[in-house]
Motif scaffolding. Structure first.
Motif, PDB file in Angstrom:
ATOM      1  N   SER A   1      11.838  -9.626  15.091  1.00 58.11           N
ATOM      2  CA  SER A   1      10.425  -9.243  15.032  1.00 58.11           C
ATOM      3  C   SER A   1       9.824  -9.789  13.756  1.00 58.11           C
ATOM      4  O   SER A   1      10.543 -10.158  12.829  1.00 58.11           O
ATOM      5  CB  SER A   1      10.286  -7.721  15.055  1.00 58.11           C
ATOM      6  N   GLN A   2       8.530  -9.814  13.729  1.00 53.93           N
ATOM      7  CA  GLN A   2       7.844 -10.120  12.475  1.00 53.93           C
ATOM      8  C   GLN A   2       7.801  -8.841  11.647  1.00 53.93           C
ATOM      9  O   GLN A   2       8.129  -7.771  12.144  1.00 53.93           O
ATOM     10  CB  GLN A   2       6.440 -10.625  12.751  1.00 53.93           C
ATOM     11  N   SER A   3       7.389  -8.945  10.408  1.00 55.40           N
ATOM     12  CA  SER A   3       7.249  -7.743   9.581  1.00 55.40           C
ATOM     13  C   SER A   3       6.071  -6.922  10.081  1.00 55.40           C
ATOM     14  O   SER A   3       4.998  -7.459  10.329  1.00 55.40           O
ATOM     15  CB  SER A   3       7.024  -8.108   8.117  1.00 55.40           C
ATOM     16  N   VAL A   4       6.301  -5.645  10.242  1.00 61.41           N
ATOM     17  CA  VAL A   4       5.245  -4.718  10.651  1.00 61.41           C
ATOM     18  C   VAL A   4       5.207  -3.581   9.645  1.00 61.41           C
ATOM     19  O   VAL A   4       6.179  -3.319   8.946  1.00 61.41           O
ATOM     20  CB  VAL A   4       5.470  -4.165  12.078  1.00 61.41           C
ATOM     21  N   VAL A   5       4.063  -2.910   9.589  1.00 61.32           N
ATOM     22  CA  VAL A   5       3.889  -1.809   8.647  1.00 61.32           C
ATOM     23  C   VAL A   5       4.080  -0.493   9.387  1.00 61.32           C
ATOM     24  O   VAL A   5       3.492  -0.273  10.433  1.00 61.32           O
ATOM     25  CB  VAL A   5       2.485  -1.860   8.013  1.00 61.32           C
ATOM     26  N   LEU A   6       4.936   0.361   8.837  1.00 63.29           N
ATOM     27  CA  LEU A   6       5.137   1.698   9.382  1.00 63.29           C
ATOM     28  C   LEU A   6       4.809   2.720   8.313  1.00 63.29           C
ATOM     29  O   LEU A   6       5.164   2.532   7.148  1.00 63.29           O
ATOM     30  CB  LEU A   6       6.590   1.904   9.820  1.00 63.29           C
ATOM     31  N   ARG A   7       4.164   3.790   8.702  1.00 64.36           N
ATOM     32  CA  ARG A   7       3.985   4.932   7.814  1.00 64.36           C
ATOM     33  C   ARG A   7       5.317   5.681   7.781  1.00 64.36           C
ATOM     34  O   ARG A   7       6.128   5.569   8.706  1.00 64.36           O
ATOM     35  CB  ARG A   7       2.867   5.853   8.317  1.00 64.36           C
ATOM     36  N   HIS A   8       5.569   6.426   6.741  1.00 64.08           N
ATOM     37  CA  HIS A   8       6.857   7.092   6.576  1.00 64.08           C
ATOM     38  C   HIS A   8       7.224   7.967   7.766  1.00 64.08           C
ATOM     39  O   HIS A   8       8.356   7.954   8.242  1.00 64.08           O
ATOM     40  CB  HIS A   8       6.862   7.921   5.287  1.00 64.08           C
ATOM     41  N   HIS A   9       6.272   8.715   8.292  1.00 64.30           N
ATOM     42  CA  HIS A   9       6.567   9.634   9.387  1.00 64.30           C
ATOM     43  C   HIS A   9       6.763   8.919  10.725  1.00 64.30           C
ATOM     44  O   HIS A   9       7.125   9.548  11.703  1.00 64.30           O
ATOM     45  CB  HIS A   9       5.475  10.709   9.492  1.00 64.30           C
ATOM     46  N   TRP A  10       6.539   7.603  10.780  1.00 68.46           N
ATOM     47  CA  TRP A  10       6.787   6.835  12.006  1.00 68.46           C
ATOM     48  C   TRP A  10       8.175   6.230  12.030  1.00 68.46           C
ATOM     49  O   TRP A  10       8.613   5.735  13.077  1.00 68.46           O
ATOM     50  CB  TRP A  10       5.788   5.699  12.142  1.00 68.46           C
ATOM     51  N   ILE A  11       8.894   6.226  10.924  1.00 67.12           N
ATOM     52  CA  ILE A  11      10.157   5.493  10.834  1.00 67.12           C
ATOM     53  C   ILE A  11      11.202   6.049  11.799  1.00 67.12           C
ATOM     54  O   ILE A  11      11.774   5.297  12.599  1.00 67.12           O
ATOM     55  CB  ILE A  11      10.686   5.484   9.377  1.00 67.12           C
TER      56      ILE A  11
ATOM     57  N   GLU B   1       0.869  -1.173   0.000  1.00 63.75           N
ATOM     58  CA  GLU B   1       0.000   0.000   0.000  1.00 63.75           C
ATOM     59  C   GLU B   1       0.905   1.222   0.000  1.00 63.75           C
ATOM     60  O   GLU B   1       1.852   1.299   0.783  1.00 63.75           O
ATOM     61  CB  GLU B   1      -0.877  -0.005   1.255  1.00 63.75           C
ATOM     62  N   ARG B   2       0.610   2.176  -0.887  1.00 63.87           N
ATOM     63  CA  ARG B   2       1.439   3.367  -1.013  1.00 63.87           C
ATOM     64  C   ARG B   2       1.542   4.084   0.334  1.00 63.87           C
ATOM     65  O   ARG B   2       0.560   4.281   1.024  1.00 63.87           O
ATOM     66  CB  ARG B   2       0.849   4.312  -2.041  1.00 63.87           C
ATOM     67  N   GLY B   3       2.765   4.469   0.707  1.00 63.95           N
ATOM     68  CA  GLY B   3       2.987   5.184   1.962  1.00 63.95           C
ATOM     69  C   GLY B   3       3.321   4.279   3.130  1.00 63.95           C
ATOM     70  O   GLY B   3       3.709   4.754   4.190  1.00 63.95           O
ATOM     71  N   ASN B   4       3.162   2.956   2.967  1.00 70.51           N
ATOM     72  CA  ASN B   4       3.499   2.009   4.019  1.00 70.51           C
ATOM     73  C   ASN B   4       4.865   1.394   3.749  1.00 70.51           C
ATOM     74  O   ASN B   4       5.222   1.129   2.600  1.00 70.51           O
ATOM     75  CB  ASN B   4       2.467   0.885   4.096  1.00 70.51           C
ATOM     76  N   TRP B   5       5.612   1.160   4.812  1.00 71.87           N
ATOM     77  CA  TRP B   5       6.935   0.559   4.701  1.00 71.87           C
ATOM     78  C   TRP B   5       6.958  -0.709   5.533  1.00 71.87           C
ATOM     79  O   TRP B   5       6.716  -0.677   6.737  1.00 71.87           O
ATOM     80  CB  TRP B   5       8.000   1.534   5.203  1.00 71.87           C
ATOM     81  N   ALA B   6       7.249  -1.842   4.880  1.00 73.69           N
ATOM     82  CA  ALA B   6       7.388  -3.107   5.600  1.00 73.69           C
ATOM     83  C   ALA B   6       8.711  -3.048   6.375  1.00 73.69           C
ATOM     84  O   ALA B   6       9.753  -2.728   5.814  1.00 73.69           O
ATOM     85  CB  ALA B   6       7.391  -4.273   4.623  1.00 73.69           C
ATOM     86  N   THR B   7       8.646  -3.335   7.657  1.00 74.98           N
ATOM     87  CA  THR B   7       9.788  -3.153   8.539  1.00 74.98           C
ATOM     88  C   THR B   7       9.952  -4.368   9.431  1.00 74.98           C
ATOM     89  O   THR B   7       8.959  -4.958   9.857  1.00 74.98           O
ATOM     90  CB  THR B   7       9.548  -1.916   9.435  1.00 74.98           C
TER      91      THR B   7
END
Length: 158
Positions: free
Chosen positions: A124-134, A77-83
């Protein structure tokens, strides 16, 4: 103490109603103080603008061959970063020999398994972060692990 009115209402005479109706209907007295009537339809969007960014609506192509055979566990999803949080692992000769011996047997059950170039231990497992949360996430993680002692790789004695 007197309060000034916030809104000044005009009179409700028939003169004002006729003027309002004429302005609301383009083509019938629609020009009011130098204004032209509004168009009844929107202009079409040019093809060059519609196709300016090809492929952005569907999202990126999900080809696991392009990223080491890894398969996405949730849709992009645009704007999400798998982390994920991990510790890199430098594979020794013993590990690589064991891997070479086990891989052909494992591929009989899961044919798409391949040997990776770099190894790590996931914390950790993969989690989704929004760009401004990184950045806040990274800083919070650094603060949490700062108190741990660093592990040094010790030579293995056989």
């Amino acid at each position: 103490m007197s309060a000034a009115p916030l809104v000044g209402y005009s009179s409700s005479g028939s003169e004002d109603e006729a003027e309002t109706e004429a302005c609301a209907r383009p083509g019938v007295g629609g020009r009011h103080r130098g204004q032209s009537p509004l168009p009844s339809q929107r202009l079409p969007v040019p093809d060059s603008v519609l196709h300016m960014f090809p492929g952005t609506e569907e999202g990126p192509e999900d080809d696991s061959a392009k990223h080491g055979g890894r398969v996405r566990t949730f849709p992009h999803e645009r704007g999400n970063w798998a982390t994920h949080v991990y510790v890199p692992y430098e594979a020794g000769e013993d590990f690589l020999e064991l891997l070479d011996a086990l891989l052909p047997h494992a591929q009989t059950y899961v044919p798409r398994l391949v040997r990776m170039e770099a190894f790590h231990v996931s914390l950790s497992q993969s989690v989704v972060l929004r760009h401004h949360w990184i950045l806040p996430f990274v800083q919070a993680l650094k603060d949490r692990v700062a108190s741990f002692q660093r592990c040094q790789k010790s030579p293995r004695v056989l």
